[in-house]
Design an enzyme around this catalytic site. Structure first.
Site, PDB file in Angstrom:
ATOM      1  N   TYR A   1       0.729  -1.633 -12.170  1.00 33.23           N
ATOM      2  CA  TYR A   1      -0.665  -1.615 -12.633  1.00 33.23           C
ATOM      3  C   TYR A   1      -0.769  -1.008 -14.033  1.00 33.23           C
ATOM      4  CZ  TYR A   1      -1.027  -2.555  -7.694  1.00 33.23           C
ATOM      5  OH  TYR A   1      -0.842  -3.110  -6.449  1.00 33.23           O
TER       6      TYR A   1
ATOM      7  N   CYS B   1     -12.402   4.103 -29.228  1.00 31.56           N
ATOM      8  CA  CYS B   1     -13.637   4.869 -29.446  1.00 31.56           C
ATOM      9  C   CYS B   1     -14.402   5.092 -28.151  1.00 31.56           C
ATOM     10  CB  CYS B   1     -14.492   4.150 -30.475  1.00 31.56           C
ATOM     11  SG  CYS B   1     -13.590   3.993 -32.000  1.00 31.56           S
TER      12      CYS B   1
ATOM     13  N   GLY C   1       0.763  -1.242   0.000  1.00 32.93           N
ATOM     14  CA  GLY C   1       0.000   0.000   0.000  1.00 32.93           C
ATOM     15  C   GLY C   1       0.786   1.281   0.000  1.00 32.93           C
TER      16      GLY C   1
ATOM     17  N   ARG D   1      -5.126   3.166 -15.955  1.00 36.18           N
ATOM     18  CA  ARG D   1      -5.220   3.959 -14.719  1.00 36.18           C
ATOM     19  C   ARG D   1      -5.843   5.345 -14.914  1.00 36.18           C
ATOM     20  NH1 ARG D   1      -1.727   5.384 -11.589  1.00 36.18           N
ATOM     21  NH2 ARG D   1      -2.781   4.643  -9.725  1.00 36.18           N
TER      22      ARG D   1
ATOM     23  N   TYR E   1      -9.197   5.519 -12.770  1.00 39.35           N
ATOM     24  CA  TYR E   1      -9.087   6.217 -11.468  1.00 39.35           C
ATOM     25  C   TYR E   1      -8.836   7.709 -11.632  1.00 39.35           C
ATOM     26  CZ  TYR E   1      -7.469   1.417 -10.469  1.00 39.35           C
ATOM     27  OH  TYR E   1      -7.296   0.052 -10.418  1.00 39.35           O
TER      28      TYR E   1
ATOM     29  N   GLU F   1       3.691  -6.572   1.939  1.00 39.07           N
ATOM     30  CA  GLU F   1       3.356  -7.009   0.572  1.00 39.07           C
ATOM     31  C   GLU F   1       3.445  -5.823  -0.391  1.00 39.07           C
ATOM     32  OE1 GLU F   1      -0.653  -8.451   0.915  1.00 39.07           O
ATOM     33  OE2 GLU F   1      -0.117 -10.067   2.279  1.00 39.07           O
ATOM     34  N   PRO F   2       4.626  -5.224  -0.538  1.00 35.17           N
ATOM     35  CA  PRO F   2       4.717  -4.030  -1.386  1.00 35.17           C
ATOM     36  C   PRO F   2       4.615  -4.362  -2.869  1.00 35.17           C
ATOM     37  CG  PRO F   2       6.898  -4.686  -0.632  1.00 35.17           C
ATOM     38  CD  PRO F   2       5.928  -5.607   0.042  1.00 35.17           C
ATOM     39  N   GLY F   3       3.887  -3.551  -3.599  1.00 40.73           N
ATOM     40  CA  GLY F   3       3.802  -3.693  -5.055  1.00 40.73           C
ATOM     41  C   GLY F   3       4.304  -2.429  -5.705  1.00 40.73           C
ATOM     42  N   ARG F   4       3.413  -1.417  -5.725  1.00 43.64           N
ATOM     43  CA  ARG F   4       3.682  -0.158  -6.411  1.00 43.64           C
ATOM     44  C   ARG F   4       5.023   0.480  -6.016  1.00 43.64           C
ATOM     45  NH1 ARG F   4      -0.786   3.212  -7.891  1.00 43.64           N
ATOM     46  NH2 ARG F   4      -1.979   2.060  -6.333  1.00 43.64           N
TER      47      ARG F   4
HETATM   48  N1  LLP Z   1      -1.555  -6.856  -0.825  1.00 42.22           N
HETATM   49  C1  LLP Z   1      -2.851  -6.948  -1.159  1.00 42.22           C
HETATM   50  C2  LLP Z   1      -3.710  -7.910  -0.459  1.00 42.22           C
HETATM   51  C3  LLP Z   1      -3.380  -6.120  -2.167  1.00 42.22           C
HETATM   52  O1  LLP Z   1      -4.672  -6.196  -2.478  1.00 42.22           O
HETATM   53  C4  LLP Z   1      -2.533  -5.185  -2.827  1.00 42.22           C
HETATM   54  C5  LLP Z   1      -3.046  -4.307  -3.876  1.00 42.22           C
HETATM   55  C6  LLP Z   1      -1.175  -5.151  -2.449  1.00 42.22           C
HETATM   56  C7  LLP Z   1      -0.732  -5.999  -1.434  1.00 42.22           C
HETATM   57  C8  LLP Z   1      -0.183  -4.232  -3.108  1.00 42.22           C
HETATM   58  O2  LLP Z   1      -0.497  -2.904  -2.910  1.00 42.22           O
HETATM   59  P1  LLP Z   1       0.547  -1.765  -3.383  1.00 42.22           P
HETATM   60  O3  LLP Z   1       1.791  -1.876  -2.550  1.00 42.22           O
HETATM   61  O4  LLP Z   1       0.832  -1.986  -4.827  1.00 42.22           O
HETATM   62  O5  LLP Z   1      -0.195  -0.517  -3.162  1.00 42.22           O
HETATM   63  N2  LLP Z   1      -4.939  -1.001  -9.759  1.00 42.22           N
HETATM   64  C9  LLP Z   1      -4.790   0.003  -8.719  1.00 42.22           C
HETATM   65  C10 LLP Z   1      -4.185  -0.575  -7.461  1.00 42.22           C
HETATM   66  C11 LLP Z   1      -4.933  -1.756  -6.917  1.00 42.22           C
HETATM   67  C12 LLP Z   1      -4.262  -2.360  -5.698  1.00 42.22           C
HETATM   68  C13 LLP Z   1      -4.885  -3.639  -5.340  1.00 42.22           C
HETATM   69  N3  LLP Z   1      -4.276  -4.308  -4.209  1.00 42.22           N
HETATM   70  C14 LLP Z   1      -3.993   1.175  -9.258  1.00 42.22           C
HETATM   71  O6  LLP Z   1      -3.605   1.167 -10.436  1.00 42.22           O
HETATM   72  O7  LLP Z   1      -3.778   2.170  -8.540  1.00 42.22           O
END
Ligand code: LLP
Length: 414
Positions: free
Chosen positions: A369, A341, A240, A309, A313, A274-277
């Site tokens: 994403y 379109c 997050g 995105r 959003y 659980e880092p993603g972004r």
């Molecule tokens: N863990 C869980 C259970 C999650 O649902 C998510 C993201 C993460 C970790 C990773 O979160 P992050 O570190 O990336 O913020 N498509 C959207 C973002 C959706 C996130 C969904 N869950 C966007 O483009 O902003």
């Protein structure tokens, strides 16, 4: 340091001019910096050195197997939310004991796949899911490791669609009573083992206070669970952490971990994140070519099917011309739009830019994403993906062909 910087008016990804990438691989094209991915991930991994804490990269943010392999090699585990993501992580040789499986709708096949592969934990999101996991483990004569994902009722701010930890959001279990009775049930079942407690409150969070509040609520609940006699191995505080899509500064992973280490003082459990972004976003751009210029529109060859995105959003990404051709004087406010379109098909509105036909633009901070949310809408082949390793640009996903688009379809008229 930013992986994407101008050198003598030309935008580079590390040591590779993006003009070379566009020429060699065409557009639209996602480009990722290996160095940036590693540096971003090492902020987590290095801060966890000497502890049992674990950073599980959130595969949903960027799931190309070359990227997963790089992250696995430097010590990341993986957060997966489908059998497909689990398959990807396992295919790059991830240790199953570093894989966490979240998500509200795990199918029986996916549960069986997770149990047989010996993953670290299922983050259980409902009572019914727990019963299903237990039944499948019983059939397999195995014990399934589970954590309860709880919903702490914290509003992490940001866009409504990516906030997950408020009461009424579909994620996790909200009632403390339900969680405690479920924990007792898990404790008494020979086919489930309660290994942790999990929470993920949203994405693009730019305020560390939400993480502190989540940690405190998690501790309170973990203490109540330990009174049942359950000793939890880990507390998973989810992902997050937000990134900067403009020039504003936001807390970085090191600040997040320093803050959580403070909160975790005196706790027995290990910390999982659980880092993603925060690992993938600023490591990637989307390259796109200007096809036409009309009034205040730059019509480019990438569209909402390539990067959803902005449409979904109203997210704002900076868009730069890969040839910086003035000092800012000739820049105009333009809308960068795709060929699809729909009026919602835009990559950026009111972008200050100077560009003409055939120029190549870089949509920044698109590593997370981006490609993963792409589709074939309007029967558009999906973009290719390129990884830059210092001075080399390597193709890591081919551009789809028109035949690729048709190949899954069956004609009943033959
Ligand atoms: N863990 C869980 C259970 C999650 O649902 C998510 C993201 C993460 C970790 C990773 O979160 P992050 O570190 O990336 O913020 N498509 C959207 C973002 C959706 C996130 C969904 N869950 C966007 O483009 O902003």
């Amino acid at each position: 340091m930013d992986a994407f910087e101008y050198k003598q008016n030309k935008l580079f990804c590390d040591d590779v001019p993006l003009s070379d990438v566009a020429e060699d691989f065409g557009t639209p094209c996602y480009v990722y910096s290996k160095n940036a991915l590693q540096n971003n991930a090492l902020k987590y991994v290095d801060s966890f050195k000497g502890t049992n804490n674990l950073a599980c990269f959130s595969v949903k943010s960027l799931s190309n197997i070359s990227v997963l392999k790089i992250l696995k090699d430097i010590g990341c585990g993986f957060d997966v939310v489908s059998g497909g993501e689990m398959y990807r992580a396992l295919s790059v040789g991830a240790d199953p004991k570093t894989i966490i499986f979240s998500g509200v709708g795990k199918s029986s096949d996916e549960i069986e796949q997770g149990i047989l592969n010996g993953i670290l934990s299922f983050n259980v999101e409902s009572v019914s899911e727990l019963y299903r996991i237990e039944a499948i483990a019983q059939q397999l004569k195995m014990v399934a490791p589970v954590s309860i994902r709880f919903n702490p009722d914290i509003d992490s701010g940001g866009h409504d669609y990516i906030t997950t930890g408020r009461k009424g959001d579909k994620f996790g279990i909200s009632s403390v009573e339900d969680i405690l009775s479920l924990s007792k049930y898990i404790f008494s079942s020979p086919h489930t083992h309660m290994i942790g407690l999990a929470c993920h409150i949203g994405s693009q969070i730019t305020n560390l206070d939400s993480f502190k509040e989540t940690a405190q609520k998690t501790f309170e609940l973990a203490d109540q669970i330990s009174e049942i006699g359950i000793s939890l191995d880990f507390l998973d505080l989810g992902g997050g952490l937000g990134v900067s899509y403009d020039s504003n500064n936001h807390p970085n992973p090191e600040e997040l971990i320093t803050c959580l280490n403070d909160e975790f003082k005196g706790r027995r459990e290990r910390l999982i994140l659980e880092p993603g972004r925060s690992i993938s976003a600023n490591a990637g751009v989307l390259l796109t070519k200007v096809e036409y210029v009309k009034d205040e529109f730059l019509i480019v060859d990438a569209a909402m099917n390539d990067l959803l995105r902005p449409s979904l959003y109203e997210a704002r990404h900076e868009i730069w011309n890969i040839h910086e051709n003035d000092n800012g004087h000739d820049k105009k406010n333009m809308n960068v739009v795709g060929p699809i379109c729909e009026s919602s098909d835009f990559l950026g509105k009111n972008i200050k830019i100077n560009a003409k036909e055939d120029d190549i633009l870089a949509v920044r901070t698109a590593g997370a994403y981006g490609f993963v949310m792409s589709s074939n809408y309007n029967s558009r082949p999906r973009a290719c993906e390129v990884l830059v390793d210092a001075d080399k640009a390597l193709l890591i996903r081919k551009r789809e062909s028109l035949d690729d688009i048709l190949k899954m379809e069956l004609s009943v008229n033959d």
